[in-house]
Enzyme design. Structure first.
Site, mmCIF file in Angstrom:
data_model
loop_
_atom_site.group_PDB
_atom_site.id
_atom_site.type_symbol
_atom_site.label_atom_id
_atom_site.label_comp_id
_atom_site.label_asym_id
_atom_site.label_seq_id
_atom_site.Cartn_x
_atom_site.Cartn_y
_atom_site.Cartn_z
ATOM 1 N N ASP A 126 4.964 -4.922 5.961
ATOM 2 C CA ASP A 126 5.572 -6.193 6.385
ATOM 3 C C ASP A 126 5.610 -7.228 5.260
ATOM 4 O OD1 ASP A 126 2.841 -6.391 6.515
ATOM 5 O OD2 ASP A 126 2.772 -7.312 8.497
ATOM 6 N N GLN B 199 -7.504 8.136 3.239
ATOM 7 C CA GLN B 199 -6.478 8.170 4.283
ATOM 8 C C GLN B 199 -5.073 7.982 3.745
ATOM 9 O OE1 GLN B 199 -8.207 5.687 7.849
ATOM 10 N NE2 GLN B 199 -9.219 5.107 5.967
ATOM 11 N N ASP C 59 2.194 -0.486 11.623
ATOM 12 C CA ASP C 59 2.112 -1.857 12.137
ATOM 13 C C ASP C 59 3.404 -2.643 11.958
ATOM 14 O OD1 ASP C 59 2.023 -2.036 9.384
ATOM 15 O OD2 ASP C 59 0.364 -3.464 9.308
ATOM 16 N N GLY D 44 0.831 -1.204 0.000
ATOM 17 C CA GLY D 44 0.000 0.000 0.000
ATOM 18 C C GLY D 44 0.862 1.249 0.000
ATOM 19 N N ARG E 89 -5.278 -2.060 9.083
ATOM 20 C CA ARG E 89 -5.235 -3.535 8.945
ATOM 21 C C ARG E 89 -5.564 -4.177 10.287
ATOM 22 N NH1 ARG E 89 -2.028 -6.872 4.859
ATOM 23 N NH2 ARG E 89 -0.151 -5.636 4.838
ATOM 24 N N ASP F 60 -0.270 2.338 8.348
ATOM 25 C CA ASP F 60 -0.846 1.517 9.424
ATOM 26 C C ASP F 60 -0.040 1.537 10.727
ATOM 27 O OD1 ASP F 60 -2.764 0.786 7.588
ATOM 28 O OD2 ASP F 60 -1.757 -1.063 6.995
HETATM 29 P P1 ATP Z 1 0.717 -2.675 3.451
HETATM 30 O O1 ATP Z 1 0.986 -2.976 4.911
HETATM 31 O O2 ATP Z 1 0.618 -1.229 3.196
HETATM 32 O O3 ATP Z 1 -0.389 -3.468 2.847
HETATM 33 P P2 ATP Z 1 2.673 -4.595 2.561
HETATM 34 O O4 ATP Z 1 4.091 -4.432 2.115
HETATM 35 O O5 ATP Z 1 2.459 -5.388 3.815
HETATM 36 O O6 ATP Z 1 2.053 -3.131 2.662
HETATM 37 P P3 ATP Z 1 1.651 -6.766 0.899
HETATM 38 O O7 ATP Z 1 0.686 -6.753 -0.223
HETATM 39 O O8 ATP Z 1 1.428 -7.676 2.054
HETATM 40 O O9 ATP Z 1 1.798 -5.235 1.376
HETATM 41 O O10 ATP Z 1 3.088 -7.139 0.288
HETATM 42 C C1 ATP Z 1 3.621 -6.412 -0.805
HETATM 43 C C2 ATP Z 1 4.274 -7.359 -1.767
HETATM 44 O O11 ATP Z 1 5.397 -7.986 -1.131
HETATM 45 C C3 ATP Z 1 3.408 -8.494 -2.251
HETATM 46 O O12 ATP Z 1 2.508 -8.118 -3.262
HETATM 47 C C4 ATP Z 1 4.469 -9.462 -2.760
HETATM 48 O O13 ATP Z 1 4.947 -9.050 -4.034
HETATM 49 C C5 ATP Z 1 5.604 -9.265 -1.734
HETATM 50 N N1 ATP Z 1 5.538 -10.334 -0.712
HETATM 51 C C6 ATP Z 1 4.645 -10.467 0.289
HETATM 52 N N2 ATP Z 1 4.867 -11.586 1.022
HETATM 53 C C7 ATP Z 1 5.939 -12.173 0.453
HETATM 54 C C8 ATP Z 1 6.685 -13.388 0.724
HETATM 55 N N3 ATP Z 1 6.354 -14.200 1.720
HETATM 56 N N4 ATP Z 1 7.740 -13.668 -0.065
HETATM 57 C C9 ATP Z 1 8.084 -12.852 -1.090
HETATM 58 N N5 ATP Z 1 7.418 -11.730 -1.412
HETATM 59 C C10 ATP Z 1 6.381 -11.382 -0.652
#
Ligand code: ATP
Length: 319
Positions: free
Chosen positions: A103, A251, A129, A11, A171, A127
């Site tokens: 994360d 937001q 988080d 995000g 989240r 977030d």
């Molecule tokens: P937000 O907290 O704002 O949603 P985020 O980084 O947690 O951000 P995610 O969609 O969970 O958002 O992860 C972003 C990208 O990271 C995923 O679309 C994927 O490409 C990569 N990713 C997530 N988990 C893994 C994993 N276990 N191994 C490799 N790549 C990953």
């Protein structure tokens, strides 16, 4: 180290542009070429990687969103997909990567580091988080955005003796909701870190004389319940008009506030300097006003984010 890359993933959050700019400018300061990867891990896989010149990051510090784009790309969990991404980076002689995201994005950075490609994670999410940091890039800007909405809803709720339920992002983290409840003068807060007793809430809302006011603001974190349906149940049971407002992606937008620009700038500089010192597999945080770095694997697997019990106690005393 001569060449590094930077991407934004997950995000978007206000301040991501300021962090990209800081990485590019710090690289330039130390004679390192900085490449920008478009659309997060998707662009890494599809080889959308371009050299960032000084003018590419000019006038970016104050802009919301991320000019590199972000994407969700679940296939990055597959080793063969990541292998292609590493080959794309190595074909350009890029030696390390800065990942700005949440994360999930850290998981990707961890996986690349384990494959021998060093990454540094910067916490970019509204977030708040992510373990290992008191604040994430974008959180305090989002708090101000939420507060603008809470203030407006307070005006109209008090004019109409209405109960306003405001659904706030986060989240599974209640930080944004709790801070908005304190700063926005909410009567009730519903967050994932505390059990939610719907009956108790409805009973309390049904007794406006005990509240000494006829309107009420209820701040609730997303994913806790169906907020629209909860508003309907409250209206049925209390006989008082109740409305849900789901703030949603509003937001995430807007120009980063000063704090986030400073935080993103500091973290961007720090990330490049860590890479220059040979660090990889680390994530950057700010704790007790000090920049820190942690093992990215520990941060997402074993480190806990302490719940802000003090702030919750503050809220309880002020309602
Ligand atoms: P937000 O907290 O704002 O949603 P985020 O980084 O947690 O951000 P995610 O969609 O969970 O958002 O992860 C972003 C990208 O990271 C995923 O679309 C994927 O490409 C990569 N990713 C997530 N988990 C893994 C994993 N276990 N191994 C490799 N790549 C990953």
């Amino acid at each position: 180290i001569k060449k590094i890359a930077v991407l934004t993933s997950g995000g978007d959050a206000p301040g991501m542009n300021a962090a990209i700019r800081a990485v590019q400018r710090t690289g330039m300061h130390h004679g390192i070429e900085v490449y920008g990867v478009m659309h997060g891990y998707l662009g890494l896989y599809q080889n959308e990687i371009k050299l960032l010149e000084r003018q590419d990051v000019a006038n970016m510090l104050n802009r919301g969103g991320t000019f590199l784009g972000s994407a969700r790309f679940p296939k990055f969990k597959e080793e063969t997909v990541r292998q292609q991404a590493v080959e794309n980076l190595r074909a350009l002689d890029i030696e390390a990567l800065v990942v700005i995201g949440g994360d999930g994005s850290y998981m990707g950075a961890k996986a690349l580091t384990e494959m021998g490609f060093p990454c540094i994670g910067l916490p970019g999410t509204i977030d708040n988080d992510i373990p290992g940091t008191d604040y994430t890039i974008g959180y305090l800007t989002a708090l101000n955005t939420v507060l603008e909405a809470v203030d407006r809803l307070r005006d109209t709720s008090s004019s109409h003796n209405r109960i306003s339920l405001i659904e706030i992002m986060g989240r599974h983290c209640g930080d944004l909701t709790l801070a908005a409840a304190v700063a926005g003068g909410a009567e009730y807060v519903i967050i994932p870190e505390k059990p939610f007793d719907e009956e108790a809430l409805i009973t309390a809302l049904g007794n406006p004389s005990a509240r000494r006011k006829s309107h009420a603001i209820v701040c609730i974190t997303e994913n806790m319940t169906d907020t629209e349906a909860l508003a309907k149940r409250i209206e049925e049971r209390t006989g008082q008009e109740a409305r849900a407002t789901i703030l949603g992606h509003i937001q995430r937008g807007g120009a980063p506030r000063g704090f986030d620009r400073v935080l993103a700038s500091q973290m961007g500089v720090y990330a490049v300097e860590l890479l220059m010192q040979g660090h990889g597999g680390r994530c950057v945080g700010i704790q007790s006003n000090q920049l820190v770095h942690h093992d990215i694997i520990e941060a997402i697997t074993t480190m806990q984010r302490p719940f802000k019990q003090d702030l919750f106690n503050t809220f309880k005393k002020l309602v």
